[in-house]
Design a protein around this motif. Structure first.
Motif, PDB file in Angstrom:
ATOM      1  N   GLU A   1      -1.048   3.348  -2.965  1.00  0.00           N
ATOM      2  CA  GLU A   1      -1.661   4.577  -2.652  1.00  0.00           C
ATOM      3  C   GLU A   1      -1.247   5.796  -3.391  1.00  0.00           C
ATOM      4  O   GLU A   1      -1.891   6.352  -4.288  1.00  0.00           O
ATOM      5  CB  GLU A   1      -2.125   4.909  -1.687  1.00  0.00           C
ATOM      6  CG  GLU A   1      -2.784   5.532  -0.887  1.00  0.00           C
ATOM      7  CD  GLU A   1      -3.439   5.839   0.355  1.00  0.00           C
ATOM      8  OE1 GLU A   1      -4.578   6.374   0.624  1.00  0.00           O
ATOM      9  OE2 GLU A   1      -3.046   4.942   1.034  1.00  0.00           O
TER      10      GLU A   1
ATOM     11  N   THR B   1       0.285  -0.980  -0.232  1.00  0.00           N
ATOM     12  CA  THR B   1       0.112   0.370   0.174  1.00  0.00           C
ATOM     13  C   THR B   1       0.683   1.199   0.120  1.00  0.00           C
ATOM     14  O   THR B   1       0.525   2.131  -0.367  1.00  0.00           O
ATOM     15  CB  THR B   1      -1.337   0.254   0.780  1.00  0.00           C
ATOM     16  OG1 THR B   1      -0.414  -0.303   2.370  1.00  0.00           O
ATOM     17  CG2 THR B   1      -1.983  -1.326   1.339  1.00  0.00           C
TER      18      THR B   1
ATOM     19  N   LEU C   1      -8.891  -0.757   0.969  1.00  0.00           N
ATOM     20  CA  LEU C   1      -8.512   0.307   1.106  1.00  0.00           C
ATOM     21  C   LEU C   1      -7.914   1.356   1.166  1.00  0.00           C
ATOM     22  O   LEU C   1      -8.470   2.796   1.138  1.00  0.00           O
ATOM     23  CB  LEU C   1      -8.687  -0.187   2.856  1.00  0.00           C
ATOM     24  CG  LEU C   1      -9.453  -0.569   3.556  1.00  0.00           C
ATOM     25  CD1 LEU C   1      -9.630  -0.914   5.051  1.00  0.00           C
ATOM     26  CD2 LEU C   1     -11.622  -0.096   3.030  1.00  0.00           C
ATOM     27  N   ALA C   2      -7.182   1.218   0.778  1.00  0.00           N
ATOM     28  CA  ALA C   2      -6.253   2.263  -0.062  1.00  0.00           C
ATOM     29  C   ALA C   2      -6.127   2.537  -1.565  1.00  0.00           C
ATOM     30  O   ALA C   2      -6.528   3.671  -1.971  1.00  0.00           O
ATOM     31  CB  ALA C   2      -4.061   1.504  -0.076  1.00  0.00           C
TER      32      ALA C   2
ATOM     33  N   ARG D   1      -9.006   4.460  -0.564  1.00  0.00           N
ATOM     34  CA  ARG D   1      -8.571   5.899  -0.388  1.00  0.00           C
ATOM     35  C   ARG D   1      -8.387   6.584  -1.197  1.00  0.00           C
ATOM     36  O   ARG D   1      -8.567   7.812  -2.262  1.00  0.00           O
ATOM     37  CB  ARG D   1      -7.795   6.037   0.547  1.00  0.00           C
ATOM     38  CG  ARG D   1      -7.222   6.939   1.844  1.00  0.00           C
ATOM     39  CD  ARG D   1      -7.327   7.355   3.107  1.00  0.00           C
ATOM     40  NE  ARG D   1      -5.459   6.002   2.739  1.00  0.00           N
ATOM     41  CZ  ARG D   1      -5.243   6.041   3.650  1.00  0.00           C
ATOM     42  NH1 ARG D   1      -5.399   6.136   5.383  1.00  0.00           N
ATOM     43  NH2 ARG D   1      -4.027   5.550   3.861  1.00  0.00           N
ATOM     44  N   ALA D   2      -7.137   6.272  -1.996  1.00  0.00           N
ATOM     45  CA  ALA D   2      -6.432   6.614  -3.373  1.00  0.00           C
ATOM     46  C   ALA D   2      -7.378   7.525  -4.259  1.00  0.00           C
ATOM     47  O   ALA D   2      -7.146   8.459  -5.329  1.00  0.00           O
ATOM     48  CB  ALA D   2      -5.529   5.954  -3.580  1.00  0.00           C
TER      49      ALA D   2
ATOM     50  N   ARG E   1     -10.691   8.131  -4.689  1.00  0.00           N
ATOM     51  CA  ARG E   1     -11.829   9.734  -3.698  1.00  0.00           C
ATOM     52  C   ARG E   1     -11.420  10.852  -4.340  1.00  0.00           C
ATOM     53  O   ARG E   1     -12.493  11.395  -5.254  1.00  0.00           O
ATOM     54  CB  ARG E   1     -11.430  10.188  -2.566  1.00  0.00           C
ATOM     55  CG  ARG E   1     -11.866   8.722  -1.397  1.00  0.00           C
ATOM     56  CD  ARG E   1     -11.383   8.969   0.306  1.00  0.00           C
ATOM     57  NE  ARG E   1      -9.649   9.586   0.480  1.00  0.00           N
ATOM     58  CZ  ARG E   1      -9.644  10.413   1.058  1.00  0.00           C
ATOM     59  NH1 ARG E   1     -10.408  11.216   1.992  1.00  0.00           N
ATOM     60  NH2 ARG E   1      -7.976  10.809   0.847  1.00  0.00           N
TER      61      ARG E   1
END
Length: 153
Positions: free
Chosen positions: A76, A72, A121-122, A125-126, A128
């Motif tokens: 990310e 990650t 999740l990474a 999040r990246a 978004r």
């Protein structure tokens, strides 16, 4: 993606950018082929540099990156630093462990499961600020076509 989509293009992917994490084999590679057949742009990420090179020679992506998506710390920033926005992100990276339930090491299983969740999740999040409004994040997992059997998780 093979049917007629909006604007008369196959799947509506003409001019769209699709990031395929796990794009050098299996479902990821076939999806990348479908994106290119529909005149979409590709960004390919894969762990195996040689397989990624072969996929890139075939598909001519906008860019490629060879690293393990479970890292990650690389994943990310890679996604965040892509120029401009993208339309879709598909993650097929990762593979299940094939171990009989009686032999399953719970510590390793927890670490593997946690690593997979951290990777997803990474990506989320990246993505978004990277994925255009109306775009998609698609996470695919599988068992490599194995049939369920007694004693296997």
């Amino acid at each position: 993606m093979t049917g007629e989509g909006t604007g008369g293009t196959r799947g509506g992917l003409a001019g769209r950018t699709v990031v395929v994490v796990g794009g050098s084999a299996g479902i990821g590679l076939e999806t990348a082929r479908q994106v290119r057949a529909a005149d979409g742009e590709l960004v390919l990420v894969a762990r195996d540099a040689e397989r990624l090179r072969r996929a890139a020679d075939e598909l001519h992506p906008r860019s490629t990156a060879a690293f393990d998506a479970r890292d990650t710390g690389r994943l990310e920033p890679f996604l965040g630093e892509l120029p401009g926005q993208v339309d879709h992100v598909l993650v097929t990276a990762g593979s299940p462990a094939y171990t009989p339930l009686a032999e399953l090491d719970l510590t390793n299983a927890g670490r593997d499961f946690g690593g997979r969740i951290a990777m997803l999740l990474a990506v989320a999040r990246a993505s978004r600020e990277k994925v255009r409004a109306g775009g998609t994040l698609l996470f695919i997992g599988g068992t490599g076509g194995r049939r369920p059997a007694p004693g296997w998780p």
